[in-house]
Design an enzyme around this catalytic site. Structure first.
Site, mmCIF file in Angstrom:
data_model
loop_
_atom_site.group_PDB
_atom_site.id
_atom_site.type_symbol
_atom_site.label_atom_id
_atom_site.label_comp_id
_atom_site.label_asym_id
_atom_site.label_seq_id
_atom_site.Cartn_x
_atom_site.Cartn_y
_atom_site.Cartn_z
ATOM 1 N N GLU A 239 0.805 -1.220 0.000
ATOM 2 C CA GLU A 239 0.000 0.000 0.000
ATOM 3 C C GLU A 239 0.840 1.274 0.000
ATOM 4 O O GLU A 239 0.534 2.223 -0.726
ATOM 5 C CB GLU A 239 -0.953 0.006 1.196
ATOM 6 C CG GLU A 239 -2.047 -1.047 1.099
ATOM 7 C CD GLU A 239 -3.112 -0.857 2.152
ATOM 8 O OE1 GLU A 239 -3.910 0.095 2.056
ATOM 9 O OE2 GLU A 239 -3.153 -1.666 3.108
ATOM 10 N N HIS A 255 8.923 -26.663 4.996
ATOM 11 C CA HIS A 255 8.272 -27.869 4.483
ATOM 12 C C HIS A 255 7.677 -27.647 3.094
ATOM 13 O O HIS A 255 7.015 -28.539 2.567
ATOM 14 C CB HIS A 255 7.178 -28.318 5.464
ATOM 15 C CG HIS A 255 7.704 -28.729 6.799
ATOM 16 N ND1 HIS A 255 8.040 -30.037 7.102
ATOM 17 C CD2 HIS A 255 8.003 -27.992 7.896
ATOM 18 C CE1 HIS A 255 8.499 -30.088 8.341
ATOM 19 N NE2 HIS A 255 8.483 -28.863 8.846
ATOM 20 N N LYS A 348 -13.573 0.066 -4.996
ATOM 21 C CA LYS A 348 -14.696 0.411 -4.111
ATOM 22 C C LYS A 348 -15.785 1.167 -4.865
ATOM 23 O O LYS A 348 -16.980 0.905 -4.677
ATOM 24 C CB LYS A 348 -14.200 1.236 -2.922
ATOM 25 C CG LYS A 348 -13.458 0.425 -1.864
ATOM 26 C CD LYS A 348 -13.068 1.291 -0.677
ATOM 27 C CE LYS A 348 -12.439 0.458 0.422
ATOM 28 N NZ LYS A 348 -12.068 1.261 1.603
#
Length: 356
Positions: A239, A255, A348
């Site tokens: 951001e 792993h 948005k």
């Protein structure tokens, strides 16, 4: 030649809304957050709480992750974080729900807060206003009203500290007053090392920004409980700096992701690696040193940053405060405004949501 990050007046032009000062003033923000939370009126909270759920999105949600990590060794109840419109089926009248939305307009959080209330959960609203504040007032809920006017990610003190204070006041955790004081003192001291007036040659935050510049940062937390710190770095890089970044944590990454470092040079060379840790001992020391050895040999820049502090809250902020400064400096190097969030706001608007 003067380093770009030492040309202060030029850098200010890249930061018209002054994200830098928001980072610099974090100690005072934490103090104010604690004050507001200690003074908030507690209303309609069950005395039979056996689990905690934090609702939030983006910069408002990370406080829940911090709560979960800091209370890892203390809490006698589970702490969960929910980033969704919906709720887990187990939310009931024994659940304490923190609905955290800095703006008060986060649709996902408001929706899940209303669902929590309908199931009989005890809801605490942490917000600067908006629909969430109205919902809390209409239903006589506990409201921690925090100051407005900041980017949610820069308000990490405001969205993090109130949950600790309310839990303390309910007698569910030990007092956090001394921990908060230690955290504030640490941050005040450290910002003098990271501040913009300190030349690049003596400023580790500026050096880390230069290391990340034109690279893709990978952030590793050396303990799973501190994956929230690595995640905070990643999100701040995204951001503030408008850069891709990735994160993982030990020992899980040994792993699976460890094998990615065997990729061809064209894949590996653009990367830079940052380790975040509290201590390196025993098997974990071997794991980190092994990876540092192998990855450094591939020509990838590697940086290690150790937590400080006598309590988990201070340790968290000691791991992330460097990243807050470094990502603002990285934005400056990339000629980006660290405050702006263009794509987030565009999305948005397309969805029909209110802007932060």
């Amino acid at each position: 030649m003067v380093e770009k990050l030492d040309q202060i007046e030029e850098l200010k032009k890249l930061d018209p809304k002054d994200m830098y000062s928001a980072v610099y003033n974090l100690p005072e923000q934490i103090e104010r957050a604690a004050e507001v939370a200690y003074n908030a009126e507690i209303k309609n909270i069950s005395d039979k709480i056996d689990k905690v759920l934090v609702l939030g999105m983006g910069g408002s949600a990370i406080g829940g992750d911090v709560l979960q990590s800091v209370l890892f060794k203390e809490a006698k109840f589970p702490v969960f974080v929910n980033r969704d419109y919906d709720l887990p089926n187990w939310v009931d009248e024994s659940t304490l729900v923190f609905a955290v939305s800095y703006s008060g307009h986060t649709v996902e959080t408001i929706n899940s807060a209303k669902l929590s209330y309908s199931r009989g959960a005890s809801v605490v609203a942490v917000t600067s206003g908006g629909v969430l504040k109205e919902f809390a007032q209409e239903n006589n809920l506990t409201l921690v009203e925090i100051p407005s006017g900041m980017a949610p990610r820069a308000a990490i003190g405001y969205v993090t500290i109130p949950s600790f204070v309310i839990l303390e006041r309910l007698g569910l955790i030990s007092s956090k007053k001394k921990d908060i004081e230690e955290t504030v003192a640490y941050l005040r001291n450290k910002r003098e090392e990271f501040k913009i007036e300190v030349p690049t040659e003596q400023n580790v935050a500026k050096k880390v920004a230069k290391m990340m510049f034109k690279h893709i940062p990978v952030i590793y937390a050396v303990e799973e409980k501190w994956k929230v710190a690595a995640y905070r770095w990643k999100c701040q890089i995204n951001e503030n700096s408008k850069y891709p970044a990735f994160y993982h944590f030990f020992p899980e990454l040994n792993h699976n992701e460890i094998m990615a470092w065997e990729a061809i040079d064209n894949v590996i060379k653009p990367l830079t690696l940052i380790f975040l840790y509290t201590s390196l001992e025993g098997e974990m020391k071997i794991r980190v040193e092994f990876m540092q050895e192998k990855i450094s040999a591939r020509g990838v820049p590697v940086f290690l940053w150790q937590a400080e502090g006598n309590n988990p809250l201070t340790q968290f902020f000691s791991l992330t405060y460097l990243g807050d400064f470094a990502t603002v400096y990285l934005a400056y190097l990339a000629d980006k405004d660290p405050f702006s969030i263009g794509y987030i706001n565009e999305l948005k608007l397309r969805i029909g949501q209110a802007l932060s």
